[in-house]
Scaffold this motif. Structure first.
Motif, short mmCIF file in Angstrom:
data_model
loop_
_atom_site.label_atom_id
_atom_site.label_comp_id
_atom_site.label_asym_id
_atom_site.label_seq_id
_atom_site.Cartn_x
_atom_site.Cartn_y
_atom_site.Cartn_z
N LEU A 166 -14.43 -54.72 -41.60
CA LEU A 166 -15.65 -55.48 -41.97
C LEU A 166 -15.70 -55.51 -43.52
O LEU A 166 -16.51 -55.83 -44.23
CB LEU A 166 -16.93 -54.66 -41.58
CG LEU A 166 -16.96 -54.23 -40.09
CD1 LEU A 166 -18.57 -53.58 -39.62
CD2 LEU A 166 -16.72 -55.75 -39.29
N GLY A 167 -14.66 -54.86 -44.23
CA GLY A 167 -14.69 -54.67 -45.62
C GLY A 167 -15.27 -53.43 -46.33
O GLY A 167 -15.60 -53.34 -47.59
N PHE A 168 -15.81 -52.51 -45.39
CA PHE A 168 -16.46 -51.37 -45.70
C PHE A 168 -15.52 -50.16 -46.02
O PHE A 168 -14.46 -50.04 -45.33
CB PHE A 168 -17.66 -50.83 -44.74
CG PHE A 168 -18.35 -51.88 -44.28
CD1 PHE A 168 -18.73 -53.14 -44.94
CD2 PHE A 168 -19.17 -51.76 -43.05
CE1 PHE A 168 -19.76 -54.17 -44.49
CE2 PHE A 168 -20.09 -52.79 -42.74
CZ PHE A 168 -20.31 -54.17 -43.69
N ASP A 169 -15.98 -49.37 -46.96
CA ASP A 169 -15.21 -48.30 -47.54
C ASP A 169 -15.89 -47.06 -46.72
O ASP A 169 -16.89 -47.04 -46.00
CB ASP A 169 -15.10 -48.10 -49.01
CG ASP A 169 -16.37 -47.72 -49.66
OD1 ASP A 169 -17.34 -47.53 -49.10
OD2 ASP A 169 -16.03 -47.48 -50.76
N TRP A 170 -15.31 -45.80 -46.88
CA TRP A 170 -16.04 -44.74 -46.26
C TRP A 170 -17.22 -44.40 -47.05
O TRP A 170 -18.15 -43.76 -46.13
CB TRP A 170 -15.15 -43.38 -46.59
CG TRP A 170 -14.74 -43.00 -48.02
CD1 TRP A 170 -13.60 -43.61 -48.69
CD2 TRP A 170 -15.33 -41.98 -48.83
NE1 TRP A 170 -13.90 -43.04 -49.99
CE2 TRP A 170 -14.67 -41.92 -50.00
CE3 TRP A 170 -16.28 -41.34 -48.59
CZ2 TRP A 170 -15.10 -41.14 -51.07
CZ3 TRP A 170 -16.83 -40.19 -49.50
CH2 TRP A 170 -15.97 -40.29 -50.79
N LEU B 217 -17.69 -60.54 -53.06
CA LEU B 217 -18.46 -61.48 -52.21
C LEU B 217 -18.30 -61.38 -50.76
O LEU B 217 -19.30 -61.34 -49.85
CB LEU B 217 -18.23 -62.97 -52.42
CG LEU B 217 -19.11 -64.10 -51.75
CD1 LEU B 217 -20.34 -64.20 -51.92
CD2 LEU B 217 -18.45 -65.55 -52.31
N ALA B 218 -17.16 -61.31 -50.37
CA ALA B 218 -16.97 -61.15 -48.91
C ALA B 218 -17.57 -59.74 -48.35
O ALA B 218 -17.89 -59.87 -47.14
CB ALA B 218 -15.30 -61.13 -48.55
N THR B 219 -17.27 -58.72 -48.99
CA THR B 219 -17.87 -57.36 -48.53
C THR B 219 -19.50 -57.56 -48.59
O THR B 219 -20.27 -56.80 -47.72
CB THR B 219 -17.58 -56.17 -49.45
OG1 THR B 219 -15.99 -56.05 -49.37
CG2 THR B 219 -18.08 -54.83 -49.25
N GLY B 220 -19.88 -58.07 -49.64
CA GLY B 220 -21.56 -58.17 -50.01
C GLY B 220 -22.00 -58.95 -48.80
O GLY B 220 -23.05 -58.53 -48.08
N THR C 127 -31.56 -56.80 -51.72
CA THR C 127 -31.65 -56.98 -53.04
C THR C 127 -30.62 -56.55 -53.80
O THR C 127 -29.97 -57.31 -54.88
CB THR C 127 -33.07 -56.42 -53.57
OG1 THR C 127 -34.11 -57.03 -52.78
CG2 THR C 127 -33.23 -56.67 -55.11
N ILE C 128 -30.07 -55.33 -53.59
CA ILE C 128 -28.97 -54.76 -54.47
C ILE C 128 -27.53 -55.49 -54.23
O ILE C 128 -26.94 -55.57 -55.13
CB ILE C 128 -28.98 -53.28 -54.22
CG1 ILE C 128 -28.11 -52.61 -55.30
CG2 ILE C 128 -28.02 -53.07 -52.79
CD1 ILE C 128 -28.40 -51.21 -55.35
N MET C 129 -27.57 -56.00 -52.86
CA MET C 129 -26.22 -56.69 -52.75
C MET C 129 -26.26 -58.00 -53.17
O MET C 129 -25.19 -58.43 -53.60
CB MET C 129 -25.87 -56.77 -51.08
CG MET C 129 -25.81 -55.38 -50.41
SD MET C 129 -24.62 -54.28 -51.18
CE MET C 129 -23.17 -55.36 -51.31
N ILE C 130 -27.14 -58.81 -53.09
CA ILE C 130 -27.53 -60.27 -53.80
C ILE C 130 -27.26 -59.98 -55.19
O ILE C 130 -26.68 -60.78 -55.95
CB ILE C 130 -28.93 -60.77 -53.53
CG1 ILE C 130 -28.89 -61.22 -52.06
CG2 ILE C 130 -28.93 -61.96 -54.62
CD1 ILE C 130 -30.35 -61.68 -51.71
N ALA C 131 -27.67 -58.76 -55.80
CA ALA C 131 -27.58 -58.82 -57.25
C ALA C 131 -26.29 -58.29 -57.83
O ALA C 131 -25.62 -58.79 -58.64
CB ALA C 131 -28.42 -57.33 -57.90
N LEU C 132 -25.29 -57.82 -56.76
CA LEU C 132 -23.92 -57.44 -56.98
C LEU C 132 -23.02 -58.61 -56.81
O LEU C 132 -22.00 -58.71 -57.61
CB LEU C 132 -23.71 -56.25 -56.31
CG LEU C 132 -24.03 -54.88 -56.45
CD1 LEU C 132 -23.67 -53.86 -55.42
CD2 LEU C 132 -23.65 -54.38 -58.07
#
Length: 712
Positions: free
Chosen positions: A597-601, A656-659, A441-446
């Protein structure tokens, strides 16, 4: 069994699946229920207390549904053991047999077997309205006379006949009704020498119980070594033929049942008029339209999660944001206030906002189950299941996995084939459970625009549905691979009774929604509160040298800066403090592995904490962004904080890529200790959960990597 004042007895509820047993259990026990496990096995044990009369109280035991007294699955064997074991703790003083009046002939087979055990019996007939629609009229008095036991018509969904049923229970307990003088069929004559020998060594109530010990002696754990030896000697000496005895018994039972049906049942319409259920099944189980309707139902399910939950979610989110800002203004600036606002409140708000969606999801699933459509989904997908090494019975655990993988994996006990059961256990966690819903939900909203497709379809709802379908099809793909590696060879068959269509019980739907929300909040809340406090400490403190250096760098800058620059410097100060905290150091340590993967710390920290439970991801992000922000941002929502997050080079974190990468990672990763524990318990080995953890983690990493590289 003479009842006395304030007596208490054990009553077992038994019956075929979909006969109304659970409804009767709920009607008799109300809220006085508890769920545990039968001793030595992992099968659910539902028990409850029911007040039968002023002088009699009953402990009701709801046994797993079964079609006959010859067990084929783990659930059916539990029922068998409770009924046949004379020394068992749960051995009943009385049995209530729930029989479907609209399928009386089939139900009478099981009834007749129970009667021959010589335990006091009452038959409760359900579905009388369906029987009448089929043109079937049952003479209750005649049926009672033929069977020799009390027969009561009930409708537990509407609480009809319950008072009369309790009255009969009280009369049987006071021995106003006696067991039939003769057996339903002559069990003794089928193997007289064997039955007599077994009765010498095992204290059974009836010839029929002795016959069952002869048939299933290898699987009966309550027999001691001496008893097993004596039984085996008797079987060998008298050349006992188990298959022939079982066949003779069933033939004799159906011969007498045929006589009873003629004497007590009148079919006014021999052709039986076609029920509304059959008409609906012609459409809903159609080879083409059935699948179209199934996809439409799933589409509406996931669209509704967004449509119906939008307003309450916005209200909850705004309420917590306002509360956080208000507390920041009124509470003194100290560590206790900081842990309350940026630790506990941030963590709880991160999960509370998703309560409406959880309630809607469980409510709609309950409607599908109550109406009878959920069983049709199993029927529709059986052909697809068989192509990947499963069968239609695997669908129910997979669908249950949309709610939670733990009870879904436990539901695989109804799958008789060991290979299909094991594969179902291994792939069920790939189904998107309710714990993933807050992350989706939160990632789709973002990252997904809030707009409609074709003018009326929510794009965010379509993405949500796509994630759930992706989990289902990935589970099928992995099952197709696993069928070549799991070497167990057993015959597989799929037999399932489709229940009649009924209107949903809205009270039951509402109760389920509230109960599931309570469980979600309590279970997730406990974990989140503990992790939020630990995380607040790790994010607020760090090695003395590092934190002192940050403090020494920013204190003079903030003190000497113009008022317009102080807010910007304060943000930079809080962010650098977080980066040099214990949590920041841990996140930076794993960042090289997750950066592709596009993730930060910060996401890395959430990946670690959410292994306790997936939904902790949102609470972790809420705590990290609260600790890492200045006081002026405390009234901002988590979505606003995450949307504003940037990397060191100034680019947004949540593209979009990270989400998409993050959603795919959580769609496939085994981020749940409880699931691993239940897999170990069900498979009785750590080998399978370890395999599951490794393959799901690798799958999640590779899919996330591909998604991020494609959309960057």
């Amino acid at each position: 069994m003479q009842a006395t004042i304030n007596a208490s007895i054990n009553i077992a509820l038994v019956g075929n699946p979909n006969s109304g047993k659970s409804s009767l259990f709920n009607a008799l026990t109300g809220l006085n229920q508890k769920v545990s496990n039968f001793p030595g096995v992992t099968v659910d044990k539902k028990t409850g207390i029911s007040s039968i009369s002023g002088a009699l109280q009953a402990n009701i035991i709801d046994l797993p549904g079964t079609y006959s007294l010859y067990p084929k699955s783990a659930d059916e064997f539990v029922t068998y053991d409770v009924l046949v074991n004379p020394q068992g703790k749960d051995h009943p003083d009385m049995i209530l047999i729930i029989a479907d009046a609209s399928n009386l002939k089939r139900n009478l087979l099981f009834c007749s077997q129970i009667i021959d055990l010589k335990i006091p019996v009452i038959i409760a007939l359900t579905m009388m309205d369906i029987a009448r629609k089929k043109g079937v009229e049952i003479d209750l008095a005649g049926l009672e006379r033929e069977l020799g036991v009390p027969v009561v018509a009930i409708n537990p969904r509407r609480n009809k006949g319950i008072a009369e049923l309790k009255k009969n229970v009280d009369l049987v307990a006071r021995e106003h009704f006696r067991q039939p003088a003769r057996d339903f069929v002559d069990s003794h004559a089928m193997a007289p020498e064997v039955v007599d020998e077994i009765k010498k060594y095992v204290p059974v109530r009836s010839d029929y119980a002795a016959l069952h010990i002869a048939v299933n002696n290898d699987e009966l754990h309550f027999l001691n070594g001496g008893q097993k030896l004596a039984v085996k000697n008797a079987l060998q000496e008298h050349r006992f033929n188990k298959t022939k005895v079982q066949a003779d018994e069933i033939m004799q039972r159906y011969a007498r049942i045929k006589h009873i049906m003629k004497a007590a049942v009148v079919e006014t319409d021999p052709l039986q008029k076609q029920l509304q259920t059959e008409k609906l099944d012609n459409i809903l189980l159609h080879r083409f339209w059935g699948y179209v309707i199934l996809m439409a139902v799933l589409f509406l399910l996931f669209q509704s999660i967004f449509w119906l939950a939008a307003y309450p979610m916005d209200a909850i989110e705004a309420g917590f944001g306002a509360l956080s800002g208000w507390l920041t203004d009124v509470l003194p600036d100290n560590k206790l206030s900081d842990i309350l606002i940026n630790g506990l409140l941030a963590g709880i708000s991160g999960i509370a906002v998703f309560i409406p969606q959880i309630m809607i999801l469980f409510g709609l699933i309950t409607v599908l189950e109550d109406t009878g459509y959920m069983a049709r989904i199993s029927f529709l997908t059986d052909r697809l299941m068989r192509q990947v090494g499963l069968n239609g019975k695997s669908v129910m655990p997979l669908i249950s996995g949309v709610a939670c993988a733990v009870p879904a994996i436990m539901a695989t006990r109804s799958i008789e084939n060991r290979k299909e059961r094991l594969i179902t256990i291994l792939v069920t966690p790939l189904m998107s459970c309710s714990a993933r819903l807050p992350i989706y939900t939160i990632m789709i909203a973002l990252v997904i625009p809030d707009r409609n497709v074709l003018g009326f379809l929510s794009l965010q709802g379509l993405v949500m549905m796509g994630l759930y379908l992706l989990g289902f099809f990935m589970a099928l793909l992995i099952a197709a691979v696993l069928k070549w590696f799991v070497s167990i060879k057993e015959k597989s068959y799929f037999i399932m009774e489709l229940p009649v269509y009924r209107a949903p019980r809205w009270k039951n739907v509402g109760t389920t929604m509230l109960e599931k929300a309570r469980i979600f909040v309590m279970d997730a809340g406990k974990v989140i509160m503990v992790i939020s406090i630990i995380l607040w400490f790790l994010a607020s403190y760090g090695p003395g040298g590092r934190m002192d250096a940050v403090h020494a760098k920013y204190e003079p800058l903030i003190a000497n800066a113009a008022p317009a620059q102080q807010q910007e410097l304060d943000r930079a100060y809080q962010s650098e403090k977080l980066a040099n905290s214990y949590a920041g150091i841990l996140g930076h340590a794993i960042e090289p592995a997750i950066r592709p993967l596009g993730f930060d710390w910060k996401i890395g920290i959430a990946l670690i904490t959410s292994f306790a439970a997936r939904e902790v991801f949102v609470g972790t992000m809420a705590t990290l962004y609260s600790v890492g922000e200045s006081d002026e941002d405390n009234d901002a929502t988590l979505r606003e904080k995450m949307s504003a997050a940037v990397r060191a080079d100034g680019t947004p974190v949540y593209t979009l890529a990270t989400g998409l990468s993050l959603m795919l990672f959580y769609a496939f990763a085994m981020q749940c200790m409880s699931t691993l524990a239940i897999v170990k318990r069900e498979t009785k080995s750590w080998k399978m959960p370890v395999i599951q953890l490794i393959y799901m983690t690798c799958l999640a990493y590779v899919c996330s990597l591909i998604a991020y590289q494609l959309f960057t």
